[in-house]
Design a protein around this motif. Structure first.
Motif, PDB file in Angstrom:
ATOM      1  N   VAL A   1       0.834  -1.203   0.000  1.00  0.00           N
ATOM      2  CA  VAL A   1       0.000   0.000   0.000  1.00  0.00           C
ATOM      3  C   VAL A   1       0.871   1.257   0.000  1.00  0.00           C
ATOM      4  O   VAL A   1       0.602   2.211  -0.740  1.00  0.00           O
ATOM      5  CB  VAL A   1      -0.946   0.002   1.220  1.00  0.00           C
ATOM      6  CG1 VAL A   1      -1.682   1.329   1.325  1.00  0.00           C
ATOM      7  CG2 VAL A   1      -1.946  -1.140   1.123  1.00  0.00           C
ATOM      8  N   VAL A   2       1.913   1.262   0.823  1.00  0.00           N
ATOM      9  CA  VAL A   2       2.813   2.418   0.853  1.00  0.00           C
ATOM     10  C   VAL A   2       3.448   2.631  -0.514  1.00  0.00           C
ATOM     11  O   VAL A   2       3.541   3.765  -1.013  1.00  0.00           O
ATOM     12  CB  VAL A   2       3.909   2.231   1.926  1.00  0.00           C
ATOM     13  CG1 VAL A   2       4.900   3.392   1.874  1.00  0.00           C
ATOM     14  CG2 VAL A   2       3.298   2.137   3.307  1.00  0.00           C
TER      15      VAL A   2
ATOM     16  N   MET B   1       8.598   7.543   7.208  1.00  0.00           N
ATOM     17  CA  MET B   1       7.420   7.966   7.954  1.00  0.00           C
ATOM     18  C   MET B   1       6.182   7.197   7.494  1.00  0.00           C
ATOM     19  O   MET B   1       5.414   6.672   8.312  1.00  0.00           O
ATOM     20  CB  MET B   1       7.204   9.470   7.760  1.00  0.00           C
ATOM     21  CG  MET B   1       5.974  10.029   8.450  1.00  0.00           C
ATOM     22  SD  MET B   1       5.783  11.811   8.140  1.00  0.00           S
ATOM     23  CE  MET B   1       5.391  11.806   6.381  1.00  0.00           C
ATOM     24  N   ASN B   2       5.995   7.105   6.196  1.00  0.00           N
ATOM     25  CA  ASN B   2       4.830   6.398   5.668  1.00  0.00           C
ATOM     26  C   ASN B   2       4.903   4.905   5.937  1.00  0.00           C
ATOM     27  O   ASN B   2       3.911   4.282   6.314  1.00  0.00           O
ATOM     28  CB  ASN B   2       4.704   6.664   4.166  1.00  0.00           C
ATOM     29  CG  ASN B   2       4.074   7.999   3.859  1.00  0.00           C
ATOM     30  OD1 ASN B   2       2.859   8.132   3.797  1.00  0.00           O
ATOM     31  ND2 ASN B   2       4.899   9.023   3.666  1.00  0.00           N
ATOM     32  N   GLY B   3       6.086   4.317   5.749  1.00  0.00           N
ATOM     33  CA  GLY B   3       6.230   2.880   5.975  1.00  0.00           C
ATOM     34  C   GLY B   3       5.953   2.499   7.416  1.00  0.00           C
ATOM     35  O   GLY B   3       5.213   1.541   7.696  1.00  0.00           O
TER      36      GLY B   3
ATOM     37  N   GLY C   1       5.270   0.870  19.008  1.00  0.00           N
ATOM     38  CA  GLY C   1       6.631   1.286  18.675  1.00  0.00           C
ATOM     39  C   GLY C   1       6.731   1.841  17.266  1.00  0.00           C
ATOM     40  O   GLY C   1       7.426   2.844  17.027  1.00  0.00           O
ATOM     41  N   LEU C   2       6.021   1.225  16.321  1.00  0.00           N
ATOM     42  CA  LEU C   2       6.040   1.706  14.944  1.00  0.00           C
ATOM     43  C   LEU C   2       5.400   3.090  14.835  1.00  0.00           C
ATOM     44  O   LEU C   2       5.901   3.956  14.120  1.00  0.00           O
ATOM     45  CB  LEU C   2       5.303   0.717  14.040  1.00  0.00           C
ATOM     46  CG  LEU C   2       6.010  -0.626  13.797  1.00  0.00           C
ATOM     47  CD1 LEU C   2       5.046  -1.623  13.157  1.00  0.00           C
ATOM     48  CD2 LEU C   2       7.232  -0.430  12.898  1.00  0.00           C
TER      49      LEU C   2
ATOM     50  N   LEU D   1      10.956   5.528  -5.252  1.00  0.00           N
ATOM     51  CA  LEU D   1      11.998   4.656  -5.797  1.00  0.00           C
ATOM     52  C   LEU D   1      12.652   3.806  -4.710  1.00  0.00           C
ATOM     53  O   LEU D   1      12.944   2.622  -4.927  1.00  0.00           O
ATOM     54  CB  LEU D   1      13.058   5.507  -6.513  1.00  0.00           C
ATOM     55  CG  LEU D   1      12.618   6.154  -7.834  1.00  0.00           C
ATOM     56  CD1 LEU D   1      13.709   7.073  -8.359  1.00  0.00           C
ATOM     57  CD2 LEU D   1      12.263   5.079  -8.871  1.00  0.00           C
ATOM     58  N   LEU D   2      12.882   4.399  -3.544  1.00  0.00           N
ATOM     59  CA  LEU D   2      13.501   3.655  -2.454  1.00  0.00           C
ATOM     60  C   LEU D   2      12.563   2.588  -1.896  1.00  0.00           C
ATOM     61  O   LEU D   2      13.010   1.520  -1.459  1.00  0.00           O
ATOM     62  CB  LEU D   2      13.917   4.618  -1.335  1.00  0.00           C
ATOM     63  CG  LEU D   2      15.077   5.559  -1.653  1.00  0.00           C
ATOM     64  CD1 LEU D   2      15.321   6.509  -0.493  1.00  0.00           C
ATOM     65  CD2 LEU D   2      16.353   4.763  -1.950  1.00  0.00           C
ATOM     66  N   PHE D   3      11.251   2.858  -1.919  1.00  0.00           N
ATOM     67  CA  PHE D   3      10.301   1.925  -1.342  1.00  0.00           C
ATOM     68  C   PHE D   3       9.876   0.835  -2.324  1.00  0.00           C
ATOM     69  O   PHE D   3       9.340  -0.198  -1.917  1.00  0.00           O
ATOM     70  CB  PHE D   3       9.056   2.677  -0.844  1.00  0.00           C
ATOM     71  CG  PHE D   3       8.626   2.254   0.524  1.00  0.00           C
ATOM     72  CD1 PHE D   3       7.823   1.139   0.715  1.00  0.00           C
ATOM     73  CD2 PHE D   3       9.057   2.939   1.645  1.00  0.00           C
ATOM     74  CE1 PHE D   3       7.446   0.734   1.972  1.00  0.00           C
ATOM     75  CE2 PHE D   3       8.685   2.554   2.917  1.00  0.00           C
ATOM     76  CZ  PHE D   3       7.876   1.435   3.083  1.00  0.00           C
TER      77      PHE D   3
END
Length: 340
Positions: A65-66, A106-108, A171-172, A209-211
């Motif tokens: 989803v992210v 942050m989103n992940g 924690g997340l 791109l990183l995700f």
């Protein structure tokens, strides 16, 4: 969550206020909402986009989803903004890359959190990041009160020991809050180095791109399912593109400290979205905890505004700098800096 970036990158200069929607470029219907209505509409869009994302997780998983959200938002922003790639220094690119990494993290973290704990509680924990940034930067005694109020809310939220909540999810969410605070800092720095929304568009592309490898590993071929792609794109529009647009329009006519106070209502909006869309009802104790964190956030913002008011006849301080030491306006995910 602030599934969108917490608002557009903020620069150190405030656009000249204008009195009519036409002067600011606000379409008639949007202008009729007024700046407060625009901010609230953006918050509703973000949190209901976050709720939609939760319903999509059984199809693509949190990482999938992210990935869909970041990719769709990056494509839309790159097409609309058409950022200039040449003429930037290494420091400029370093800033936007760190901004993109922070946005992706942050989103992940946030989406992994809402996969484990209710949306309203996740946003409440996440907002502690910007709140801590404001309190620590202030160095005023009154902010110890707001910090204590927020900690009291967190204590109530966990029932004293957090036994009723998934500790990994907690924690997340706290990690997402730390990333949100970092996002705010680099949003301001990026806004000073890139015109308009160019920095946001480039940072979103970096995050996407990183995700992408994580999304491919987590969701595989499910990322190519047309229904999943359509829903993921809807999340991107609701959580990133639409809130960013509404907040940018609102900031043209709304004092930055008022904007930050309105953003403090995000946990309440998230709790409402979680209840209406996901059936996540909060207990009376949890609702009281959310209220305490909101009150602490508003109090911290107001304290900073009071600190930033100049003496009569003195120079005017930048309205955003009055809220936090770095010129920032709390924003969420992509969109209002939050990842919601």
């Amino acid at each position: 969550m602030n599934s969108y970036p917490p608002g557009p990158p903020v620069t150190t200069s405030q656009p000249t206020p204008t009195s009519t929607p036409a002067a600011t470029g606000v379409p008639g219907r949007l202008g009729a909402l007024g700046p407060v209505g625009l901010v609230l509409a953006g918050g509703i869009s973000v949190q209901f986009g976050g709720a939609l994302a939760v319903t999509l997780m059984p199809r693509a998983g949190a990482l999938g989803v992210v990935t869909l959200r970041l990719l769709a938002a990056a494509v839309i922003l790159l097409v609309v903004c058409r950022p200039r790639l040449r003429g930037h220094s290494r420091t400029d690119w370093g800033t936007v890359i760190v901004f993109g990494i922070t946005m992706g993290a942050m989103n992940g973290l946030f989406y992994e959190a809402v996969d484990r704990i209710p949306l309203g509680l996740a946003v409440t924990l996440e907002v502690l990041g910007p709140l801590a940034l404001s309190v620590l930067a202030s160095r005023r005694l009154i902010n110890a009160l707001w910090a204590g109020l927020a900690l009291g809310g967190v204590f109530l939220l966990g029932g004293g020991d957090f036994s009723g909540l998934d500790p990994v999810g907690v924690g997340l969410a706290l990690g997402a809050g730390a990333m949100w605070a970092t996002y705010i800092i680099f949003s301001a720095r990026t806004g000073r180095r890139f015109p308009q929304a160019d920095g946001l568009a480039l940072a979103m592309a970096v995050a996407a791109l990183l995700f992408l490898p994580l999304g491919v590993v987590g969701a595989g071929g499910r990322l190519l399912d047309p229904t999943t792609v359509a829903l993921g794109s809807s999340v991107a529009v609701l959580s990133s593109v639409l809130p960013y647009t509404l907040e940018l329009l609102a900031l043209r006519r709304l004092p930055a400290h008022t904007f930050a106070v309105l953003m403090s209502l995000e946990p309440a909006i998230a709790a409402t979205a979680g209840f209406l869309v996901l059936g996540q009802a909060l207990s009376a104790t949890q609702a009281a905890a959310v209220a305490l964190v909101i009150a602490a956030s508003i109090g911290a913002v107001r304290s900073q505004v009071g600190r930033g008011r100049p003496a009569a006849g003195g120079p005017q301080q930048d309205p955003v700098a009055a809220v936090l030491p770095e010129p920032v306006a709390s924003a969420q995910p992509e969109g209002n800096g939050s990842a919601s």
